[in-house]
Scaffold this motif. Sequence first.
Motif, PDB file in Angstrom:
ATOM      1  N   TYR A  39       5.221  -2.016  15.178  1.00 22.51           N
ATOM      2  CA  TYR A  39       4.031  -2.408  15.950  1.00 22.51           C
ATOM      3  C   TYR A  39       3.767  -3.907  15.929  1.00 22.51           C
ATOM      4  O   TYR A  39       2.772  -4.368  16.488  1.00 22.51           O
ATOM      5  CB  TYR A  39       2.806  -1.648  15.432  1.00 22.51           C
ATOM      6  CG  TYR A  39       2.955  -0.156  15.582  1.00 22.51           C
ATOM      7  CD1 TYR A  39       2.782   0.462  16.810  1.00 22.51           C
ATOM      8  CD2 TYR A  39       3.323   0.637  14.494  1.00 22.51           C
ATOM      9  CE1 TYR A  39       2.941   1.836  16.964  1.00 22.51           C
ATOM     10  CE2 TYR A  39       3.495   2.006  14.637  1.00 22.51           C
ATOM     11  CZ  TYR A  39       3.298   2.598  15.864  1.00 22.51           C
ATOM     12  OH  TYR A  39       3.473   3.952  16.008  1.00 22.51           O
ATOM     13  N   GLY A  40       4.653  -4.673  15.297  1.00 20.66           N
ATOM     14  CA  GLY A  40       4.596  -6.123  15.387  1.00 20.66           C
ATOM     15  C   GLY A  40       3.420  -6.788  14.711  1.00 20.66           C
ATOM     16  O   GLY A  40       3.062  -7.926  15.051  1.00 20.66           O
ATOM     17  N   TYR A  41       2.817  -6.110  13.735  1.00 21.33           N
ATOM     18  CA  TYR A  41       1.693  -6.716  13.007  1.00 21.33           C
ATOM     19  C   TYR A  41       2.267  -7.507  11.840  1.00 21.33           C
ATOM     20  O   TYR A  41       2.485  -6.988  10.756  1.00 21.33           O
ATOM     21  CB  TYR A  41       0.737  -5.629  12.504  1.00 21.33           C
ATOM     22  CG  TYR A  41      -0.590  -6.169  12.013  1.00 21.33           C
ATOM     23  CD1 TYR A  41      -1.635  -6.376  12.901  1.00 21.33           C
ATOM     24  CD2 TYR A  41      -0.792  -6.481  10.679  1.00 21.33           C
ATOM     25  CE1 TYR A  41      -2.856  -6.877  12.465  1.00 21.33           C
ATOM     26  CE2 TYR A  41      -2.006  -6.984  10.231  1.00 21.33           C
ATOM     27  CZ  TYR A  41      -3.032  -7.176  11.132  1.00 21.33           C
ATOM     28  OH  TYR A  41      -4.238  -7.683  10.694  1.00 21.33           O
ATOM     29  N   SER A  42       2.498  -8.800  12.054  1.00 19.86           N
ATOM     30  CA  SER A  42       3.209  -9.639  11.080  1.00 19.86           C
ATOM     31  C   SER A  42       2.280 -10.519  10.255  1.00 19.86           C
ATOM     32  O   SER A  42       2.716 -11.531   9.697  1.00 19.86           O
ATOM     33  CB  SER A  42       4.226 -10.524  11.814  1.00 19.86           C
ATOM     34  OG  SER A  42       3.580 -11.285  12.831  1.00 19.86           O
ATOM     35  N   PHE A  43       1.014 -10.136  10.167  1.00 21.61           N
ATOM     36  CA  PHE A  43       0.023 -10.976   9.480  1.00 21.61           C
ATOM     37  C   PHE A  43      -0.166 -10.470   8.046  1.00 21.61           C
ATOM     38  O   PHE A  43      -1.166  -9.827   7.713  1.00 21.61           O
ATOM     39  CB  PHE A  43      -1.287 -10.954  10.264  1.00 21.61           C
ATOM     40  CG  PHE A  43      -1.110 -11.212  11.737  1.00 21.61           C
ATOM     41  CD1 PHE A  43      -0.839 -12.486  12.202  1.00 21.61           C
ATOM     42  CD2 PHE A  43      -1.168 -10.168  12.646  1.00 21.61           C
ATOM     43  CE1 PHE A  43      -0.654 -12.729  13.557  1.00 21.61           C
ATOM     44  CE2 PHE A  43      -0.992 -10.396  13.993  1.00 21.61           C
ATOM     45  CZ  PHE A  43      -0.730 -11.677  14.460  1.00 21.61           C
ATOM     46  N   ALA A  44       0.801 -10.795   7.191  1.00 16.74           N
ATOM     47  CA  ALA A  44       0.860 -10.206   5.849  1.00 16.74           C
ATOM     48  C   ALA A  44      -0.306 -10.639   4.972  1.00 16.74           C
ATOM     49  O   ALA A  44      -0.881  -9.824   4.233  1.00 16.74           O
ATOM     50  CB  ALA A  44       2.185 -10.574   5.187  1.00 16.74           C
ATOM     51  N   TYR A 221      -4.429  -4.872  19.521  1.00 15.11           N
ATOM     52  CA  TYR A 221      -4.847  -3.731  18.713  1.00 15.11           C
ATOM     53  C   TYR A 221      -4.972  -2.487  19.598  1.00 15.11           C
ATOM     54  O   TYR A 221      -5.554  -2.534  20.684  1.00 15.11           O
ATOM     55  CB  TYR A 221      -6.192  -4.017  18.035  1.00 15.11           C
ATOM     56  CG  TYR A 221      -6.133  -5.112  17.003  1.00 15.11           C
ATOM     57  CD1 TYR A 221      -5.788  -4.831  15.688  1.00 15.11           C
ATOM     58  CD2 TYR A 221      -6.406  -6.438  17.354  1.00 15.11           C
ATOM     59  CE1 TYR A 221      -5.736  -5.832  14.730  1.00 15.11           C
ATOM     60  CE2 TYR A 221      -6.342  -7.444  16.408  1.00 15.11           C
ATOM     61  CZ  TYR A 221      -6.005  -7.141  15.096  1.00 15.11           C
ATOM     62  OH  TYR A 221      -5.936  -8.133  14.158  1.00 15.11           O
ATOM     63  N   ASN A 222      -4.411  -1.384  19.120  1.00 15.88           N
ATOM     64  CA  ASN A 222      -4.557  -0.094  19.800  1.00 15.88           C
ATOM     65  C   ASN A 222      -4.809   0.979  18.761  1.00 15.88           C
ATOM     66  O   ASN A 222      -4.828   0.698  17.552  1.00 15.88           O
ATOM     67  CB  ASN A 222      -3.318   0.230  20.651  1.00 15.88           C
ATOM     68  CG  ASN A 222      -2.033   0.186  19.837  1.00 15.88           C
ATOM     69  OD1 ASN A 222      -1.882   0.890  18.836  1.00 15.88           O
ATOM     70  ND2 ASN A 222      -1.098  -0.680  20.255  1.00 15.88           N
ATOM     71  N   LEU A 223      -5.019   2.200  19.210  1.00 16.00           N
ATOM     72  CA  LEU A 223      -5.403   3.271  18.294  1.00 16.00           C
ATOM     73  C   LEU A 223      -4.366   3.486  17.202  1.00 16.00           C
ATOM     74  O   LEU A 223      -4.710   3.593  16.021  1.00 16.00           O
ATOM     75  CB  LEU A 223      -5.625   4.570  19.076  1.00 16.00           C
ATOM     76  CG  LEU A 223      -6.003   5.806  18.245  1.00 16.00           C
ATOM     77  CD1 LEU A 223      -7.319   5.564  17.519  1.00 16.00           C
ATOM     78  CD2 LEU A 223      -6.089   7.048  19.118  1.00 16.00           C
ATOM     79  N   LEU A 227      -4.805   2.752  13.200  1.00 18.86           N
ATOM     80  CA  LEU A 227      -4.639   3.851  12.248  1.00 18.86           C
ATOM     81  C   LEU A 227      -3.662   3.465  11.144  1.00 18.86           C
ATOM     82  O   LEU A 227      -3.893   3.775   9.963  1.00 18.86           O
ATOM     83  CB  LEU A 227      -4.158   5.105  12.972  1.00 18.86           C
ATOM     84  CG  LEU A 227      -5.191   5.859  13.815  1.00 18.86           C
ATOM     85  CD1 LEU A 227      -4.534   7.012  14.566  1.00 18.86           C
ATOM     86  CD2 LEU A 227      -6.325   6.385  12.935  1.00 18.86           C
ATOM     87  N   PHE A 228      -2.572   2.768  11.503  1.00 17.18           N
ATOM     88  CA  PHE A 228      -1.606   2.333  10.494  1.00 17.18           C
ATOM     89  C   PHE A 228      -2.219   1.281   9.567  1.00 17.18           C
ATOM     90  O   PHE A 228      -1.975   1.288   8.359  1.00 17.18           O
ATOM     91  CB  PHE A 228      -0.336   1.782  11.161  1.00 17.18           C
ATOM     92  CG  PHE A 228       0.754   2.796  11.310  1.00 17.18           C
ATOM     93  CD1 PHE A 228       1.685   2.987  10.310  1.00 17.18           C
ATOM     94  CD2 PHE A 228       0.837   3.585  12.448  1.00 17.18           C
ATOM     95  CE1 PHE A 228       2.700   3.925  10.433  1.00 17.18           C
ATOM     96  CE2 PHE A 228       1.838   4.524  12.597  1.00 17.18           C
ATOM     97  CZ  PHE A 228       2.774   4.705  11.590  1.00 17.18           C
ATOM     98  N   ILE A 229      -3.013   0.368  10.116  1.00 16.97           N
ATOM     99  CA  ILE A 229      -3.685  -0.636   9.293  1.00 16.97           C
ATOM    100  C   ILE A 229      -4.651   0.041   8.326  1.00 16.97           C
ATOM    101  O   ILE A 229      -4.709  -0.293   7.131  1.00 16.97           O
ATOM    102  CB  ILE A 229      -4.430  -1.652  10.182  1.00 16.97           C
ATOM    103  CG1 ILE A 229      -3.427  -2.499  10.971  1.00 16.97           C
ATOM    104  CG2 ILE A 229      -5.323  -2.558   9.330  1.00 16.97           C
ATOM    105  CD1 ILE A 229      -4.070  -3.394  12.012  1.00 16.97           C
ATOM    106  N   THR A 230      -5.399   1.024   8.836  1.00 17.14           N
ATOM    107  CA  THR A 230      -6.339   1.755   7.984  1.00 17.14           C
ATOM    108  C   THR A 230      -5.603   2.532   6.896  1.00 17.14           C
ATOM    109  O   THR A 230      -6.029   2.559   5.737  1.00 17.14           O
ATOM    110  CB  THR A 230      -7.182   2.722   8.836  1.00 17.14           C
ATOM    111  OG1 THR A 230      -7.826   1.987   9.885  1.00 17.14           O
ATOM    112  CG2 THR A 230      -8.229   3.421   7.988  1.00 17.14           C
ATOM    113  N   LEU A 231      -4.488   3.157   7.267  1.00 19.89           N
ATOM    114  CA  LEU A 231      -3.695   3.900   6.287  1.00 19.89           C
ATOM    115  C   LEU A 231      -3.148   2.957   5.218  1.00 19.89           C
ATOM    116  O   LEU A 231      -3.181   3.272   4.019  1.00 19.89           O
ATOM    117  CB  LEU A 231      -2.539   4.623   6.988  1.00 19.89           C
ATOM    118  CG  LEU A 231      -1.589   5.428   6.095  1.00 19.89           C
ATOM    119  CD1 LEU A 231      -2.338   6.514   5.334  1.00 19.89           C
ATOM    120  CD2 LEU A 231      -0.452   6.029   6.925  1.00 19.89           C
TER     121      LEU A 231
END
Length: 335
Positions: A39-44, A221-223, A227-231
């Motif tokens: 999902y390309g969320y590279s903000f570690a 950001y999408n659903l 959800l993956f960020i929350t998990l």
Amino acid sequence: MAPVSKADKKTAADAGAWMFNVVTSVGIIIVNKALMATYGYSFATTLTGLHFAFTTLMTIVLRCLGYIQPSHLPFTELLRFVFFANFSIVGMNVSLMWNSVGFYQIAKLSMIPVSCLLEMVLDKIRYSRHTKLSIGLVLVGVGVCTVTDVSVNSKGFLAAFVAVWSTSLQQYYVHYLQRKYSLSSFNLLGHTAPAQAATLLVVGPFLDYWLTEKRVDMYDYNLVSVLFITLSCTIAIGTNLSQFICIGRFTAVSFQVLGHMKTILVLVMGFFFFGREGLNLHVVIGMVIAVLGMIWYGNASSKPGGKERRSYSLPTTRQQKLGAASDSDGNEDKA
């Protein structure tokens, strides 16, 4: 049925703490890998700040429910811990960007001898020959598994140096603060998590932009990604708590040595879930060596003299002699 002894209860509790840490650590690695790669969320760094924000909410809820009792941690100690902990996170992220994967893994492995040095100097811990050899075997095994290409440059070396020492100091401080101020894992998290969340959520977006040239507020950001960020943040609560529990029950060195079991499990699960192209005899041999080293370390460090604080019998004996001499002088004066 025979009553359960205290030793058996401690063994069961230790095993439970390790399993808790292994499961949550491996779980968060897999979730974060999917979050960043898919999902390309590279903000570690920002994500780590969110982890501590969720952990802070957990400690607030537990405090309201009465599970966390009021405790005291001096502000200077808190600042020192947050300094080491945040430099650890930033240093590891920058080290991964500036170094090859091979040198990054070597830097992570060097945390074990650095942690040993800290315990020897600050806590006067003495390691037996078998304990030292078992640590060496673990380092060799994990190195065989993970170290491939190795290239280093001056700024990458500096980043790795900062990361290694700050991480080792942070883990040492977890054990030190719990012991010195009689803090439980929940208590210590209650003090440190809010400070880390606040600082990382302020610094994180700027650091992540510097590392990735992408803005966290511009991410799509999408659903599913939310959800993956929350998990990831939910699992991180268990990861943070289990780290404090394990280091509090053991030491930073034991946490590092046996913690490499997580590296082995991540490799194995990666072969199953993300393809087997990396599975070869070379890696399998490294895994076997590392596991044997961990078993040896657990056995060697638990034996008498395997890992113990140095005694100061010589100064004590001298004081006793001086005391005896003064008693003798006193007796002569009385005679």
